[in-house]
Write a protein that holds these residues in place. Sequence first.
Motif, PDB file in Angstrom:
ATOM      1  N   LYS A  93      34.878  38.342  41.781  1.00  0.00           N
ATOM      2  CA  LYS A  93      33.870  37.279  41.918  1.00  0.00           C
ATOM      3  C   LYS A  93      33.630  36.554  40.604  1.00  0.00           C
ATOM      4  O   LYS A  93      33.052  35.469  40.595  1.00  0.00           O
ATOM      5  CB  LYS A  93      32.548  37.864  42.425  1.00  0.00           C
ATOM      6  CG  LYS A  93      32.525  38.184  43.906  1.00  0.00           C
ATOM      7  CD  LYS A  93      31.096  38.395  44.391  1.00  0.00           C
ATOM      8  CE  LYS A  93      31.061  38.456  45.902  1.00  0.00           C
ATOM      9  NZ  LYS A  93      29.680  38.521  46.418  1.00  0.00           N
ATOM     10  N   PHE A  94      34.040  37.156  39.481  1.00  0.00           N
ATOM     11  CA  PHE A  94      33.840  36.501  38.180  1.00  0.00           C
ATOM     12  C   PHE A  94      34.629  35.189  38.098  1.00  0.00           C
ATOM     13  O   PHE A  94      34.237  34.282  37.356  1.00  0.00           O
ATOM     14  CB  PHE A  94      34.240  37.434  37.039  1.00  0.00           C
ATOM     15  CG  PHE A  94      33.139  38.377  36.629  1.00  0.00           C
ATOM     16  CD1 PHE A  94      32.108  37.955  35.807  1.00  0.00           C
ATOM     17  CD2 PHE A  94      33.114  39.679  37.092  1.00  0.00           C
ATOM     18  CE1 PHE A  94      31.080  38.816  35.439  1.00  0.00           C
ATOM     19  CE2 PHE A  94      32.100  40.547  36.736  1.00  0.00           C
ATOM     20  CZ  PHE A  94      31.080  40.113  35.903  1.00  0.00           C
ATOM     21  N   ASP A  95      35.735  35.099  38.850  1.00  0.00           N
ATOM     22  CA  ASP A  95      36.506  33.850  38.857  1.00  0.00           C
ATOM     23  C   ASP A  95      35.624  32.678  39.287  1.00  0.00           C
ATOM     24  O   ASP A  95      35.747  31.559  38.765  1.00  0.00           O
ATOM     25  CB  ASP A  95      37.711  33.969  39.806  1.00  0.00           C
ATOM     26  CG  ASP A  95      38.717  34.992  39.311  1.00  0.00           C
ATOM     27  OD1 ASP A  95      38.670  35.325  38.096  1.00  0.00           O
ATOM     28  OD2 ASP A  95      39.531  35.478  40.117  1.00  0.00           O
ATOM     29  N   ASP A  96      34.713  32.940  40.252  1.00  0.00           N
ATOM     30  CA  ASP A  96      33.819  31.879  40.733  1.00  0.00           C
ATOM     31  C   ASP A  96      32.890  31.399  39.616  1.00  0.00           C
ATOM     32  O   ASP A  96      32.537  30.215  39.554  1.00  0.00           O
ATOM     33  CB  ASP A  96      32.972  32.386  41.908  1.00  0.00           C
ATOM     34  CG  ASP A  96      33.830  32.804  43.095  1.00  0.00           C
ATOM     35  OD1 ASP A  96      34.975  32.318  43.177  1.00  0.00           O
ATOM     36  OD2 ASP A  96      33.363  33.627  43.920  1.00  0.00           O
ATOM     37  N   TYR A  97      32.495  32.318  38.721  1.00  0.00           N
ATOM     38  CA  TYR A  97      31.576  31.940  37.640  1.00  0.00           C
ATOM     39  C   TYR A  97      32.282  31.107  36.574  1.00  0.00           C
ATOM     40  O   TYR A  97      31.690  30.179  36.010  1.00  0.00           O
ATOM     41  CB  TYR A  97      30.930  33.186  37.029  1.00  0.00           C
ATOM     42  CG  TYR A  97      29.851  33.750  37.918  1.00  0.00           C
ATOM     43  CD1 TYR A  97      28.530  33.334  37.804  1.00  0.00           C
ATOM     44  CD2 TYR A  97      30.161  34.680  38.915  1.00  0.00           C
ATOM     45  CE1 TYR A  97      27.538  33.833  38.637  1.00  0.00           C
ATOM     46  CE2 TYR A  97      29.179  35.186  39.751  1.00  0.00           C
ATOM     47  CZ  TYR A  97      27.871  34.749  39.612  1.00  0.00           C
ATOM     48  OH  TYR A  97      26.894  35.239  40.443  1.00  0.00           O
ATOM     49  N   PHE A  98      33.553  31.426  36.300  1.00  0.00           N
ATOM     50  CA  PHE A  98      34.309  30.585  35.361  1.00  0.00           C
ATOM     51  C   PHE A  98      34.464  29.174  35.941  1.00  0.00           C
ATOM     52  O   PHE A  98      34.308  28.178  35.227  1.00  0.00           O
ATOM     53  CB  PHE A  98      35.692  31.190  35.084  1.00  0.00           C
ATOM     54  CG  PHE A  98      35.662  32.389  34.172  1.00  0.00           C
ATOM     55  CD1 PHE A  98      35.402  32.250  32.814  1.00  0.00           C
ATOM     56  CD2 PHE A  98      35.881  33.666  34.668  1.00  0.00           C
ATOM     57  CE1 PHE A  98      35.367  33.342  31.962  1.00  0.00           C
ATOM     58  CE2 PHE A  98      35.844  34.770  33.835  1.00  0.00           C
ATOM     59  CZ  PHE A  98      35.587  34.617  32.481  1.00  0.00           C
ATOM     60  N   LYS A  99      34.732  29.094  37.264  1.00  0.00           N
ATOM     61  CA  LYS A  99      34.854  27.785  37.923  1.00  0.00           C
ATOM     62  C   LYS A  99      33.503  27.056  37.909  1.00  0.00           C
ATOM     63  O   LYS A  99      33.446  25.836  37.749  1.00  0.00           O
ATOM     64  CB  LYS A  99      35.335  27.969  39.365  1.00  0.00           C
ATOM     65  CG  LYS A  99      36.789  28.438  39.467  1.00  0.00           C
ATOM     66  CD  LYS A  99      37.156  28.784  40.904  1.00  0.00           C
ATOM     67  CE  LYS A  99      38.568  29.367  40.984  1.00  0.00           C
ATOM     68  NZ  LYS A  99      38.861  29.879  42.339  1.00  0.00           N
ATOM     69  N   MET A 100      32.428  27.817  38.075  1.00  0.00           N
ATOM     70  CA  MET A 100      31.082  27.226  38.062  1.00  0.00           C
ATOM     71  C   MET A 100      30.779  26.596  36.700  1.00  0.00           C
ATOM     72  O   MET A 100      30.212  25.498  36.613  1.00  0.00           O
ATOM     73  CB  MET A 100      30.044  28.324  38.372  1.00  0.00           C
ATOM     74  CG  MET A 100      28.626  27.810  38.599  1.00  0.00           C
ATOM     75  SD  MET A 100      27.456  29.198  38.713  1.00  0.00           S
ATOM     76  CE  MET A 100      28.072  30.078  40.128  1.00  0.00           C
ATOM     77  N   VAL A 101      31.178  27.284  35.606  1.00  0.00           N
ATOM     78  CA  VAL A 101      30.968  26.740  34.258  1.00  0.00           C
ATOM     79  C   VAL A 101      31.808  25.481  34.069  1.00  0.00           C
ATOM     80  O   VAL A 101      31.338  24.479  33.496  1.00  0.00           O
ATOM     81  CB  VAL A 101      31.304  27.804  33.190  1.00  0.00           C
ATOM     82  CG1 VAL A 101      31.248  27.191  31.791  1.00  0.00           C
ATOM     83  CG2 VAL A 101      30.348  28.989  33.289  1.00  0.00           C
ATOM     84  N   ASP A 102      33.049  25.506  34.568  1.00  0.00           N
ATOM     85  CA  ASP A 102      33.912  24.316  34.476  1.00  0.00           C
ATOM     86  C   ASP A 102      33.288  23.142  35.239  1.00  0.00           C
ATOM     87  O   ASP A 102      33.283  21.998  34.749  1.00  0.00           O
ATOM     88  CB  ASP A 102      35.303  24.616  35.048  1.00  0.00           C
ATOM     89  CG  ASP A 102      36.143  25.464  34.103  1.00  0.00           C
ATOM     90  OD1 ASP A 102      35.881  25.422  32.887  1.00  0.00           O
ATOM     91  OD2 ASP A 102      37.045  26.181  34.588  1.00  0.00           O
ATOM     92  N   ALA A 103      32.770  23.447  36.424  1.00  0.00           N
ATOM     93  CA  ALA A 103      32.157  22.393  37.244  1.00  0.00           C
ATOM     94  C   ALA A 103      30.923  21.819  36.537  1.00  0.00           C
ATOM     95  O   ALA A 103      30.694  20.595  36.549  1.00  0.00           O
ATOM     96  CB  ALA A 103      31.767  22.952  38.613  1.00  0.00           C
TER      97      ALA A 103
END
Length: 588
Positions: free
Chosen positions: A568-578
């Motif tokens: 689920k950490f992948d979603d947080y890296f994407k969230m920071v990018d977004a």
Amino acid sequence: MQLTGEIYGINGPIVYLQGNLGFKMAEMVYVGDDKLVGEVIGLTKDITTIQVFEETTGLKPGQTVYSTGSAISVTLAPGIIGNIFDGIERPLKEIAKTGGAFIPRGVNVESLDKQKKWHVHITVKEGDHIFGGTIIAEVPETSAIIHKSMVPPDTNGVVTKVYPDGLYTIDEPIVVIQTDAGEEKILTLTQHWPIRIPRPTQKRYPSDRPLLTGQRILDTLFPIAKGGTAAIPGGFGTGKTMTQHQLAKWSDADIIIYIGCGERGNEMTNVLEEFSELVDPKSGNPLLDRTTLIANTSNMPVAAREASIYTGITLAEYYRDMGYHVAIMADSTSRWAEALRELSGRLEEMPAEEGFPAYLASRLSAFYERAGFMQNLNGTEGSVSIIGAVSPQGGDFSEPVTQNTKRFVRCFWALDKALAYARHFPAINWLTSYSEYISDLSPWYSKHVGNNFVNCRNQLVSLLTQENSLNEIVKLIGSDVLPDDQKLVLEIARVVRLGFVQQNAFHKEDTYVPMEKQLKMMEVILYLYDKCKKLVAMNMPMSLLRENDIFEKIISIKYDVPNSQLDKFDDYFKMVDAFYEHMIATNA
């Protein structure tokens, strides 16, 4: 022949005999008509000095003191795990059956149950040459621990007779050997060892692997090595006992030995009751199945308090010799030092700082030096890790016990009253705490967790240190005058404090955190910091960045990402990018 002497003088727990009666230094003796347990601590040609481990009320000059010929020792056999002892290894449950809530004077009970029969599997055969440390039998002591009975360290020879597997008491013969001196010797499940002498080992290993605790501030910021030493100093109510509970429950030690040394009776009762109720998260069995408790409350005789930590460390070394990793929780070494001070005063020794004896430092060092990751006599590997709580009066870390402890431990977890009162758990102050094990453990982190683990850890410590410096400025002139890059440091440090350093012992996902999740949490926080730095460099004001809820979402990772779903950490890296792309797009 049993030596005897007459009591000449009594001063609290100290008893004097007149003349040189042939007693030996550190010999165990029985004092008076009630046969109180004592130890010889001083010999001159005129006076023999004895410290008594029990209440001396009612003793009078002229009563007899009896020698035993041996040092004060502990009985080592199956039955130790899950038991509750006093400072000289007398089982409190057995004493309670006959003596009630308080320990009667001169009580004579066996340390371990000699009637209970254990399932014994013999592991040697006739003709084997065995030596000190050789495992001769295995006994399922609890559901969690296999007790490995060993040859005493000073014994070796050839096995001449082996008894069949079956049910035996701890005193029944199981193996017969012919020693190298030609004598026949019967071996049982029991051996005895003097508490003040460390058990021998083959080799001491360097501190190259951590004692994992699942507590982020300990595992990441201030780690302790397996076989290492740590001190938890803190004033009243700062969470020393609670922190030790978490370590007992979650650390990757096989066996826990908890020494309640001079604590208040009601607090010790709570500890005993809570330990009895705790469930071992690794096995689902009661935590007591791999725990031994030594209870020595503040109203018990001070001499027994002084002996209690030596009893605990000797039990720990015995299980280390079997190949187990043992963690000792000593709560608290300050009370132990106070017992030393009282005994020293009774002996009319010259006091040093704050009335403590001049040998306080050497006694502390002798205790902490018995920790270590060892190769045992039988070739197995085991460790003893010592975590000692220190209770400085008024939370003053400059007092002698804290200062001398700092000299001998390599890990210092300083509890902070302000953090504790702000409900920040663990209340360990990241500015005054330190660990000297970081460089020793770096290769292990790189190999087992990730190459950038130590680098991420250092960046987090740097952010927290910068925050402290900036807060000094903020107190003087307010935060509005700070440039945006420094405001960002304060904001990210807040995320580190609330989202990483602070931990919830009662939340099922946050009470224990695996190392992989700790690394991922650091990486996400630092990734956010890196992206925000780029936005600030583009002259984007910090007030604008704070309008987004990204910082709160990163703080709540500790609850929102289950320990078993690290993808689920992948979603947080994407969230920071977004978040980064959104800020650029809306402010282009």
